[in-house]
Design a protein around this motif. Structure first.
Motif, PDB file in Angstrom:
ATOM      1  N   ALA A 252    -116.836 -74.207  -1.921  1.00 50.02           N
ATOM      2  CA  ALA A 252    -115.917 -73.683  -2.962  1.00 50.02           C
ATOM      3  C   ALA A 252    -114.667 -74.096  -2.569  1.00 50.02           C
ATOM      4  CB  ALA A 252    -116.125 -72.089  -2.999  1.00 50.02           C
ATOM      5  N   PHE A 253    -113.842 -73.608  -3.588  1.00 49.68           N
ATOM      6  CA  PHE A 253    -112.305 -74.077  -3.388  1.00 49.68           C
ATOM      7  C   PHE A 253    -111.802 -72.662  -2.603  1.00 49.68           C
ATOM      8  CE2 PHE A 253    -113.407 -76.627  -7.035  1.00 49.68           C
ATOM      9  CZ  PHE A 253    -112.208 -77.746  -6.647  1.00 49.68           C
ATOM     10  N   LEU A 254    -110.843 -72.986  -1.851  1.00 49.75           N
ATOM     11  CA  LEU A 254    -110.085 -71.698  -1.225  1.00 49.75           C
ATOM     12  C   LEU A 254    -109.402 -70.993  -2.497  1.00 49.75           C
ATOM     13  CD1 LEU A 254    -108.140 -73.451   1.672  1.00 49.75           C
ATOM     14  CD2 LEU A 254    -109.853 -72.088   1.965  1.00 49.75           C
ATOM     15  N   THR A 255    -109.394 -69.644  -2.437  1.00 49.24           N
ATOM     16  CA  THR A 255    -108.762 -69.126  -3.667  1.00 49.24           C
ATOM     17  C   THR A 255    -107.223 -69.258  -3.708  1.00 49.24           C
ATOM     18  OG1 THR A 255    -108.920 -67.212  -2.011  1.00 49.24           O
ATOM     19  CG2 THR A 255    -110.789 -67.355  -3.585  1.00 49.24           C
ATOM     20  N   ALA A 256    -106.745 -69.462  -2.513  1.00 46.64           N
ATOM     21  CA  ALA A 256    -105.138 -69.516  -2.575  1.00 46.64           C
ATOM     22  C   ALA A 256    -104.876 -71.094  -1.603  1.00 46.64           C
ATOM     23  CB  ALA A 256    -104.445 -68.320  -1.805  1.00 46.64           C
ATOM     24  N   PRO A 257    -103.801 -71.515  -2.232  1.00 45.14           N
ATOM     25  CA  PRO A 257    -103.265 -72.767  -1.479  1.00 45.14           C
ATOM     26  C   PRO A 257    -102.172 -72.391  -0.080  1.00 45.14           C
ATOM     27  CG  PRO A 257    -102.181 -72.718  -3.365  1.00 45.14           C
ATOM     28  CD  PRO A 257    -103.118 -71.403  -3.502  1.00 45.14           C
TER      29      PRO A 257
END
Ligand SMILES: [Zn+2]
Length: 417
Positions: A252-257
């Protein structure tokens, strides 16, 4: 569990078949000097040598009755058969193009005795009307054969598979496994792969698809990407692909960069800004505020498609993750990656700054789906389940010999020096 049971069952059938074949071969070789012994041919549970065999396909307009009539079965008998089997097999449903086999008596009457209809490559229905009328549905034995393949890409993965005469289904399966790691539309010449997979065969000869990929290796822009199939949930018997460090490839994508940041402004298409006379100024990004110089991380694996300074964006980076998703990171103090670079999830791609149109230090994170900016928090993104700690030891034990096998495969085509 069901799948495993089926696997064992078909393997069992396959082994017993081989056993029989071996026995038949022994007989043949012993008598070879005198005369060639007849080869016993078995199919659908019958010894075909005992019958006159007719193999054909249903023609448009054909009916069960017409086929029976053609092979010496009276109308009365046809009626009796269709009536008897109507609950298990509706003869009106036979389809043009499907293969069938007729077993006929070897005597002078040459009468049909058994009708076998092949629903598909594996499933078939037998109607045996020699004495009492019996119908049964059955499956052809499926053998699983493990194979290896490798290749170096010149233009596309498909072209490489075509050039090497490999089964395209392997390429499709690989594209699925690496969907979150590699953008297959942007492969580079020189990218290369190795794969260990299992192919299904019916009657040991007829290819019937790819069962699964056991492991694969992909060298993409000089980065090594391993994938090993492993059962990560013994209750649901679910299988997933993991890299050599036990990371799930479905990421999944990280929730924050940015780590330890706060959201200062959310994605909002109806945002009003007083400065602009309270007019609607849609905000198509999510702002994460953090001090200048804080590292900005790639939220998923991908290729850097933009790294430049432009207008209100300031210094920014854009990453393409797969055919569907891109992410973009604005207002950096400086970028840490170049266009064309392959980055992994969590890699530092730049640092928080105030370049472009911004009132304070933050990164404006923009999430693109099919070329449109959307709210990442409202997307139904694939979940990534980490491997349970209790399974790590067995995972590493499991992959060790497979990795050795994978590493020992040579790349095709062999380099011409
Ligand atoms: Zn913003």
């Amino acid at each position: 569990m069901k799948q495993l049971g089926y696997l064992l069952l078909i393997l069992g059938v396959a082994f017993s078949c081989k056993e029989e074949k071996k026995k038949a071969q022994v007989v043949t070789s012993e008598e070879a000097e005198e005369e060639v012994a007849p080869v016993i041919i078995r199919e659908f549970g019958y010894v075909l040598n005992n019958f006159n065999v007719v193999k054909d396909t249903i023609k448009p307009g054909d009916s069960f009755g017409a086929i029976m009539d053609e092979h010496g079965i009276s109308r009365g008998k046809v009626f009796e058969i269709t009536n008897k089997i109507k609950d298990s097999f509706n003869v009106a449903r036979i389809q043009a193009g499907k293969p069938y086999t007729l077993l006929k008596s070897k005597d002078t009457t040459d009468k049909a005795q058994v009708f076998i209809y092949q629903n598909n490559k594996i499933d078939y229905t037998v109607i045996d009307f020699r004495d009492s009328i019996i119908t049964k549905k059955n499956k052809k034995p499926v053998t699983l054969v493990e194979k290896v393949a490798s290749g170096t890409i010149n233009s596309s993965l498909m072209q490489t598979f075509d050039d090497l005469d490999l089964n395209f289904l392997v390429a499709y399966n690989m594209a699925d496994i690496y969907a979150w790691t590699i953008d297959f539309t942007r492969l580079q010449a020189g990218d290369r792969f190795k794969v260990i997979y299992t192919e299904r065969f019916i009657d040991d000869t007829i290819p019937a698809g790819i069962d699964h990929i056991k492991a694969s290796y992909f060298e993409h822009r000089n980065k090594s990407l391993y994938a090993f199939r492993f059962m990560d949930d013994s209750i649901n018997k679910s299988l997933d692909y993991f890299d050599e460090e036990a990371n799930n490839l479905r990421r999944a994508f990280l929730t924050a960069p940015v780590k330890f940041s706060r959201i200062s402004s959310r994605y909002n298409l109806k945002r009003r800004i007083r400065y602009y006379g309270n007019k609607v100024r849609p905000h198509r990004g999510t702002d994460f505020a953090a001090p200048v110089g804080t590292p900005i991380l790639a939220t998923a694996d991908g290729i850097v498609t933009k790294s430049e300074r432009k207008g209100g964006n300031g210094k920014y980076v854009k990453i393409r993750h797969n055919a569907t998703y891109d992410t973009q990171y604005l207002h950096m103090s400086r970028q840490a990656v170049k266009v064309g670079e392959y980055v992994k999830q969590g890699d530092v791609i730049g640092y928080i700054g105030m370049t472009g149109n911004t009132g304070g230090p933050h990164v404006c994170y923009r999430f693109w789906k099919n070329g449109k900016q959307v709210d990442p928090f409202r997307q139904d993104l694939p979940s990534s389940k980490p491997l349970a700690d209790s399974l790590r030891t067995s995972f590493f034990t499991h992959i060790e010999p497979i990795r050795n096998e994978l590493d020992s495969i040579l790349f095709e085509p062999q380099e011409i020096l």
